[in-house]
Design a protein around this motif. Structure first.
Motif, PDB file in Angstrom:
ATOM      1  N   THR A  74       3.689  23.091 -22.570  1.00 27.96           N
ATOM      2  CA  THR A  74       4.238  22.779 -23.902  1.00 27.96           C
ATOM      3  C   THR A  74       3.152  22.182 -24.781  1.00 27.96           C
ATOM      4  OG1 THR A  74       4.954  20.606 -23.107  1.00 27.96           O
ATOM      5  CG2 THR A  74       6.546  22.398 -22.973  1.00 27.96           C
ATOM      6  N   GLY A  75       1.938  22.697 -24.623  1.00 26.73           N
ATOM      7  CA  GLY A  75       0.782  22.128 -25.300  1.00 26.73           C
ATOM      8  C   GLY A  75       0.601  22.606 -26.724  1.00 26.73           C
ATOM      9  N   ILE A  76      -0.635  22.553 -27.188  1.00 25.18           N
ATOM     10  CA  ILE A  76      -0.934  22.809 -28.597  1.00 25.18           C
ATOM     11  C   ILE A  76      -0.847  24.279 -28.963  1.00 25.18           C
ATOM     12  CG2 ILE A  76      -2.414  20.781 -28.708  1.00 25.18           C
ATOM     13  CD1 ILE A  76      -4.820  22.618 -28.468  1.00 25.18           C
ATOM     14  N   GLY A  77      -0.854  25.176 -27.963  1.00 30.25           N
ATOM     15  CA  GLY A  77      -0.736  26.602 -28.249  1.00 30.25           C
ATOM     16  C   GLY A  77      -2.036  27.214 -28.747  1.00 30.25           C
ATOM     17  N   ILE A  78      -2.013  28.540 -28.864  1.00 31.92           N
ATOM     18  CA  ILE A  78      -3.213  29.290 -29.258  1.00 31.92           C
ATOM     19  C   ILE A  78      -2.808  30.304 -30.322  1.00 31.92           C
ATOM     20  CG2 ILE A  78      -5.136  30.709 -28.438  1.00 31.92           C
ATOM     21  CD1 ILE A  78      -4.417  29.715 -25.590  1.00 31.92           C
ATOM     22  N   SER A  79      -3.541  30.356 -31.403  1.00 36.03           N
ATOM     23  CA  SER A  79      -3.237  31.312 -32.472  1.00 36.03           C
ATOM     24  C   SER A  79      -3.607  32.731 -32.044  1.00 36.03           C
ATOM     25  CB  SER A  79      -4.024  30.941 -33.736  1.00 36.03           C
ATOM     26  OG  SER A  79      -5.417  31.121 -33.526  1.00 36.03           O
ATOM     27  N   LYS A  80      -3.061  33.722 -32.758  1.00 31.40           N
ATOM     28  CA  LYS A  80      -3.356  35.123 -32.464  1.00 31.40           C
ATOM     29  C   LYS A  80      -4.853  35.402 -32.570  1.00 31.40           C
ATOM     30  CE  LYS A  80       0.696  37.022 -31.633  1.00 31.40           C
ATOM     31  NZ  LYS A  80       0.981  37.717 -30.355  1.00 31.40           N
ATOM     32  N   HIS A  81      -5.476  34.810 -33.577  1.00 28.86           N
ATOM     33  CA  HIS A  81      -6.908  35.016 -33.771  1.00 28.86           C
ATOM     34  C   HIS A  81      -7.716  34.465 -32.597  1.00 28.86           C
ATOM     35  CE1 HIS A  81     -10.939  33.824 -35.262  1.00 28.86           C
ATOM     36  NE2 HIS A  81     -10.885  35.010 -35.860  1.00 28.86           N
ATOM     37  N   ASP A  82      -7.358  33.264 -32.141  1.00 25.53           N
ATOM     38  CA  ASP A  82      -8.089  32.650 -31.035  1.00 25.53           C
ATOM     39  C   ASP A  82      -7.811  33.340 -29.709  1.00 25.53           C
ATOM     40  OD1 ASP A  82      -9.303  30.838 -32.675  1.00 25.53           O
ATOM     41  OD2 ASP A  82      -7.851  29.233 -32.316  1.00 25.53           O
ATOM     42  N   VAL A 113     -10.240  25.661 -28.196  1.00 31.69           N
ATOM     43  CA  VAL A 113      -9.250  25.735 -29.263  1.00 31.69           C
ATOM     44  C   VAL A 113      -9.421  24.537 -30.181  1.00 31.69           C
ATOM     45  CG1 VAL A 113      -6.797  25.777 -29.811  1.00 31.69           C
ATOM     46  CG2 VAL A 113      -7.640  26.977 -27.788  1.00 31.69           C
ATOM     47  N   GLU A 114      -9.438  24.790 -31.483  1.00 29.79           N
ATOM     48  CA  GLU A 114      -9.588  23.709 -32.453  1.00 29.79           C
ATOM     49  C   GLU A 114      -8.331  22.846 -32.494  1.00 29.79           C
ATOM     50  OE1 GLU A 114     -12.171  22.852 -34.098  1.00 29.79           O
ATOM     51  OE2 GLU A 114     -13.448  24.506 -33.416  1.00 29.79           O
ATOM     52  N   SER A 115      -8.537  21.566 -32.521  1.00 28.25           N
ATOM     53  CA  SER A 115      -7.399  20.647 -32.608  1.00 28.25           C
ATOM     54  C   SER A 115      -7.863  19.348 -33.244  1.00 28.25           C
ATOM     55  CB  SER A 115      -6.813  20.362 -31.219  1.00 28.25           C
ATOM     56  OG  SER A 115      -5.814  19.376 -31.290  1.00 28.25           O
ATOM     57  N   LEU A 133      -1.253  36.717 -21.530  1.00 29.53           N
ATOM     58  CA  LEU A 133      -1.185  35.477 -22.302  1.00 29.53           C
ATOM     59  C   LEU A 133      -0.127  35.597 -23.378  1.00 29.53           C
ATOM     60  CD1 LEU A 133      -2.127  32.736 -23.455  1.00 29.53           C
ATOM     61  CD2 LEU A 133      -3.950  33.972 -24.651  1.00 29.53           C
ATOM     62  N   GLN A 134       0.750  34.613 -23.438  1.00 30.77           N
ATOM     63  CA  GLN A 134       1.724  34.492 -24.517  1.00 30.77           C
ATOM     64  C   GLN A 134       1.628  33.073 -25.063  1.00 30.77           C
ATOM     65  OE1 GLN A 134       5.565  35.495 -22.907  1.00 30.77           O
ATOM     66  NE2 GLN A 134       5.206  37.699 -23.037  1.00 30.77           N
TER      67      GLN A 134
END
Length: 476
Positions: free
Chosen positions: A261-269, A280-282, A313-314
């Motif tokens: 349930t973390g920060i997640g990853i954008s489609k671009h990343d 991942v930028e945060s 990966l989702q």
């Protein structure tokens, strides 16, 4: 018309044969009959046809000769060109051969460097962890304990970075070969449960592994490394909430998913998440304080390629991520061995347990003694197998545990030393083999000798858990 034909016959006759000239003049005198004239007409036509055919044949032969000469000239030119191209290709092949030899030499140098780095560079880190573990067990002033705790965290971060760099180098050097075999996935998941539960609790996260009794066909050590990196990555990028490992069987495959349930990853990343040193930028301060080097997923990608297994990966920013791998199920789902051992209890005691430590590095022996004695164990240290046997002979009891380094002086190795001690006491003494060598061959040899293999540098908590687990199993 008759006169024209007669004249034509005369001309043809003169062209066909000179001796017929006289007779050709006969029609003017009226000597030759019409029937004779027809014969001469057709005979002359035949001769003319033969003359034309002969001329055409001669012309054709001469044309063929000219073509032959042209082809021979072309062949000579082509032969010269081919010979020149052959010589050029030979030069290129020689150059490529030199390049290949140079690359092989460089790879050999890299392999030797990794072998040295894997052993020599791990030694001081291994000793440092043991000293910090021992120091943390002393009664320290309240103001000093946070400093020691910070030192341990820094050492742990250095361990992770160092191990990742070596793993990545070994994979890029192509010196890792999968050892495919059937194994219970519960064995791998059980180790990971023991390893990551304390870390999740320390961070205030809910960590859970849904165990499976499935038997899969793959490389157990490499699969464990994949899942370890995925779980560590999930814990690092999850400031609050949970990390759950789920198992599901379908289509002769076992899917293992690591959900957070973390920060997640954008489609671009997501397109570059598996590249080296990518992070991942945060803006989270906690995220920056726990950031690694961005090598975990790069190692995962190389390992799944090596094992020829898919990874999915989702993820969405702010809603967590799910990494899933699929392993082929074994044809038979029945094994006689015991699987899915429960994790060792951290409350288990090493009180008065006789532990023999064998290592040719005095600093390691000193640090190990300090740590084990802080856990109330009795400790025997030795630098060779013979010294260990002599010191154990002075005791009135069989050692409860053996801890031995793999590479020792005098061409000894830990597997043989442990085997000799077991044979001398005629007892299967639980043993841990410690090494900086991560080769699959050594892993297989350790399993065949029924040894627990631990890689340097070792965290004190992990060592304590393994020791207590072995003691508990020995009492059963």
């Amino acid at each position: 018309m008759s006169n024209f034909r007669n004249r034509l016959l005369t001309v043809f006759a003169m062209l066909a044969c000179p001796w017929q000239v006289a007779s050709a003049a006969a029609p003017a005198a009226g000597v030759i009959s019409p029937h004779g004239q027809d014969i001469w007409f057709w005979l002359t036509l035949t001769l003319l046809a033969l003359a034309i055919i002969t001329a055409a044949y001669t012309w054709h032969v001469r044309a063929l000769k000219r073509q032959k000469c042209a082809l021979e000239t072309e062949i000579r030119l082509r032969t010269v060109e081919i010979q020149a191209q052959k010589e050029e290709l030979e030069k290129i092949n020689q150059a490529l051969l030199k390049v290949n030899k140079r690359q092989e030499a460089q790879q050999s140098e890299l392999t030797r460097f990794l072998a040295v780095a894997s052993h020599d560079l791990r030694q001081p880190m291994h000793a440092l962890n043991l000293y910090l573990g021992a120091l943390f067990n002393f009664e320290l002033p309240a103001a000093v304990r946070p400093v020691v705790n910070n030192l341990r965290n820094c050492a742990r971060t250095m361990d992770d970075m160092f191990a990742n760099l070596l793993d990545l180098s070994r994979l890029d050097a192509q010196i890792v070969e999968p050892q495919l075999q059937e194994f219970a996935i519960a064995e791998v998941l059980g180790k990971l449960d023991v390893e990551f539960t304390p870390q999740a609790i320390a961070k205030g996260l809910h960590f859970e592994i849904h165990h499976s009794m499935a038997i899969v066909n793959s490389d157990a050590d490499l699969v464990e490394q994949i899942l370890r990196n995925l779980i560590a990555n999930a814990l690092r990028y999850t400031p609050d909430g949970q990390v759950v490992v789920r198992c599901m069987e379908f289509d002769q495959q076992l899917q293992i998913a690591v959900e957070d349930t973390g920060i997640g990853i954008s489609k671009h990343d997501q397109e570059t998440i598996f590249e080296e040193f990518f992070q991942v930028e945060s803006t989270s301060e906690s995220r920056r304080s726990t950031a690694g080097m961005g090598l975990g997923l790069a190692i995962v990608q190389r390992l799944v390629r090596l094992l020829h297994i898919p990874i999915k990966l989702q993820s969405q920013p702010g809603q967590g991520s799910t990494f899933a791998i699929s392993l082929p199920l074994a044809a038979s789902q029945e094994l006689t061995d015991k699987h899915g051992r429960s994790k060792a209890s951290n409350s288990a005691s090493l009180l008065q347990a006789l532990i023999v430590v064998i290592d040719d590095d005095e600093s390691i022996l000193t640090a190990m003694r300090a740590l084990l004695e802080r856990w109330d164990a009795r400790v025997i240290t030795a630098t060779t197998g013979a010294d260990a046997l002599a010191l154990c002979s002075e005791e009135i009891k069989i050692p409860d545990l053996l801890i031995c380094d793999y590479r020792l002086k005098l061409n000894e190795n830990g597997i043989n030393v442990i085997a000799n001690l077991r044979e001398e006491f005629n007892h299967h003494i639980p043993a841990i083999l410690i090494t900086g060598d991560a080769s699959p061959q050594l892993s297989g040899d350790a399993k065949a000798a029924r040894l627990i293999l631990m890689h340097k540098p070792i965290q004190a908590e992990s060592l304590h858990e393994t020791l207590t687990q072995l003691l508990n199993e020995a009492k059963e």
